[in-house]
Design a protein around this motif. Structure first.
Motif, PDB file in Angstrom:
ATOM      1  N   ASP A 117      -4.172  -6.420  -2.526  1.00  0.00           N
ATOM      2  CA  ASP A 117      -3.874  -5.480  -3.616  1.00  0.00           C
ATOM      3  C   ASP A 117      -2.377  -5.221  -3.734  1.00  0.00           C
ATOM      4  O   ASP A 117      -1.839  -5.077  -4.835  1.00  0.00           O
ATOM      5  CB  ASP A 117      -4.595  -4.144  -3.380  1.00  0.00           C
ATOM      6  CG  ASP A 117      -6.051  -4.201  -3.825  1.00  0.00           C
ATOM      7  OD1 ASP A 117      -6.448  -5.222  -4.420  1.00  0.00           O
ATOM      8  OD2 ASP A 117      -6.783  -3.216  -3.576  1.00  0.00           O
ATOM      9  N   ILE A 118      -1.707  -5.141  -2.595  1.00  0.00           N
ATOM     10  CA  ILE A 118      -0.260  -4.904  -2.656  1.00  0.00           C
ATOM     11  C   ILE A 118       0.427  -6.068  -3.359  1.00  0.00           C
ATOM     12  O   ILE A 118       1.243  -5.876  -4.261  1.00  0.00           O
ATOM     13  CB  ILE A 118       0.325  -4.687  -1.244  1.00  0.00           C
ATOM     14  CG1 ILE A 118      -0.172  -3.368  -0.657  1.00  0.00           C
ATOM     15  CG2 ILE A 118       1.869  -4.683  -1.298  1.00  0.00           C
ATOM     16  CD1 ILE A 118       0.201  -3.140   0.795  1.00  0.00           C
ATOM     17  N   LEU A 119       0.043  -7.283  -2.972  1.00  0.00           N
ATOM     18  CA  LEU A 119       0.681  -8.450  -3.592  1.00  0.00           C
ATOM     19  C   LEU A 119       0.372  -8.534  -5.087  1.00  0.00           C
ATOM     20  O   LEU A 119       1.174  -9.049  -5.866  1.00  0.00           O
ATOM     21  CB  LEU A 119       0.260  -9.731  -2.875  1.00  0.00           C
ATOM     22  CG  LEU A 119       0.829  -9.863  -1.453  1.00  0.00           C
ATOM     23  CD1 LEU A 119       0.401 -11.186  -0.832  1.00  0.00           C
ATOM     24  CD2 LEU A 119       2.350  -9.744  -1.431  1.00  0.00           C
ATOM     25  N   GLU A 120      -0.776  -8.002  -5.477  1.00  0.00           N
ATOM     26  CA  GLU A 120      -1.107  -8.015  -6.911  1.00  0.00           C
ATOM     27  C   GLU A 120      -0.307  -6.990  -7.703  1.00  0.00           C
ATOM     28  O   GLU A 120      -0.163  -7.117  -8.917  1.00  0.00           O
ATOM     29  CB  GLU A 120      -2.604  -7.724  -7.110  1.00  0.00           C
ATOM     30  CG  GLU A 120      -3.434  -8.986  -7.092  1.00  0.00           C
ATOM     31  CD  GLU A 120      -4.909  -8.692  -7.281  1.00  0.00           C
ATOM     32  OE1 GLU A 120      -5.254  -7.707  -7.965  1.00  0.00           O
ATOM     33  OE2 GLU A 120      -5.720  -9.450  -6.704  1.00  0.00           O
ATOM     34  N   ASN A 121       0.163  -5.963  -7.010  1.00  0.00           N
ATOM     35  CA  ASN A 121       0.847  -4.876  -7.721  1.00  0.00           C
ATOM     36  C   ASN A 121       2.366  -4.913  -7.606  1.00  0.00           C
ATOM     37  O   ASN A 121       3.046  -3.996  -8.069  1.00  0.00           O
ATOM     38  CB  ASN A 121       0.324  -3.518  -7.224  1.00  0.00           C
ATOM     39  CG  ASN A 121      -1.006  -3.175  -7.855  1.00  0.00           C
ATOM     40  OD1 ASN A 121      -1.047  -2.720  -8.998  1.00  0.00           O
ATOM     41  ND2 ASN A 121      -2.094  -3.418  -7.138  1.00  0.00           N
TER      42      ASN A 121
END
Lengths: 254, 254
Positions: A197-201
């Motif tokens: 999720d962090i990499l997506e955001n």
């Protein structure tokens, strides 16, 4: 003709040229717990920093369970205050807020301290507080330690069992706000779903300040080869951990 | 030959040349209470600031009774955060931390905001937190509002009746720490005994950000002619208050 192979001593000298960068040190908590003593940095840390040639150290704000949730902000600020007070008392240290300041510190022969946060608990659910900590020098944040908080869940110290859930809505918003303000995301401790999720955001490089390869010690708190590559693709940096390497002595070469 | 007497209009123009300095504005509390709205500075304050030619405004952190004591720190930080967020959104404003920054703001045609504190409640009894607020831009502090706190007691809105006690030990230490760090003491609201204690614990100029002469309206919240002279002797500055001037209309010329 190839150059003569570098000896181990030469290699150590070269690698230590700019001083070791310690990406995660539980310094603020220690300073806070020893707040009745003066010159703790000078007496308890400086000799070992010098012996180990530490050039830059990331001082990670961390809040112990017994202070959660009500005292998290106050304790975090108390920890930051202790960093300022102690650095003011010992001119071998300086607080760095940018790469230029780190370089400048090294040129002056000073040990640069970065202010980081391990677990977003001090922010509660108030994004505005990110501004406060940014103003105070925060430049790296790990959203969680091993436990869960308003931003997400940490990875367990076992092969499986972390929360299958990724970041919360607050956690996603926090990631985007960090990118906007200029705070580096630290993926140490986040659970695998939160990692994704962090990499997506965010589109910026991320770091994993202290971890090791799951290949050698398969717990979710460590990171997989795939995750290592994901960090590398982003131009990020991974710091190795001197613990959690492997339960088998023959694999633990650190 | 004497120069021609200055007309009222000329005098106003001259006095307003650098913009009015408002030494006390309850801005942070308002921003915090309106934190769900965006661009509050631009919509609610800028038109009046421009109409009144405000060049510099002291934004005073103040904590309402219902938040004391447990929420004081959090609310104070929330207020500071709101200042940062709002200033970032409106380039007509800038936060000033020094005289040079105020001058620079004026040269750029910007309205400079100073971060001040009205009542030391956000510090609790932790001197280290002064460092935190200093880092966040705090440059002026009034130890108390009308009520009592860990630092001292405020002046009552009556001719007599304020606490006969001066500053607490913490209050005295705070005054000395403010002098050391570089935070101006604001004597507005302090009771007469505390007024004397502050002057005994600092050698630097002090200010009274918003008050009036007890000669015209005899309440302890206003200041006596002797106190006015004490501030002047220190090279301090007194800001007049547009309220609490006099209960008699003929004496209230503001």
């Amino acid at each position: 003709m190839d150059p003569a192979p570098e000896s181990t001593e030469e290699r150590i000298t070269r690698l230590h040229g700019q001083g070791i960068v310690d990406l995660h040190l539980d310094l603020p908590m220690f300073l806070y717990e020893n707040r009745d003593r003066k010159n703790v940095l000078a007496s308890d840390f400086l000799p070992e920093f010098e012996a180990g040639d530490i050039g830059t150290a990331a001082a990670g704000i961390y809040i112990e369970d017994q202070y959660l949730p009500d005292k998290a902000l106050e304790i975090a600020l108390g920890q930051v205050a202790r960093i300022y007070v102690e650095v003011e008392r010992c001119d071998r240290f300086t607080i760095c807020r940018s790469y230029a300041e780190i370089k400048n510190a090294r040129e002056q022969g000073k040990i640069g301290l970065l202010i980081t946060m391990e677990g977003a608990e001090p922010l509660g659910t108030d994004l505005n507080l990110l501004y406060i900590f940014y103003e105070l020098g925060l430049r790296v944040i790990g959203l969680t330690h091993a436990r869960s908080n308003a931003a997400g869940s940490g990875g367990v110290f076992a092969p499986t069992g972390s929360s299958p859930k990724g970041l919360t809505a607050f956690g996603c918003e926090l990631v985007r706000e960090c990118e906007r303000v200029g705070v580096i995301l630290d993926l140490a401790h986040i659970n695998p779903a939160g990692f994704d999720d962090i990499l997506e955001n965010t589109t910026r490089p991320v770091i994993v300040s202290h971890t090791n390869a799951r290949k050698y010690y398969d717990i979710e708190r460590n990171i997989s080869d795939e995750q290592i590559k994901m960090v590398g693709t982003r131009g990020g940096v991974i710091g190795i951990n001197s613990v959690l390497v492997s339960p088998k002595k023959e694999d633990s070469t650190l």
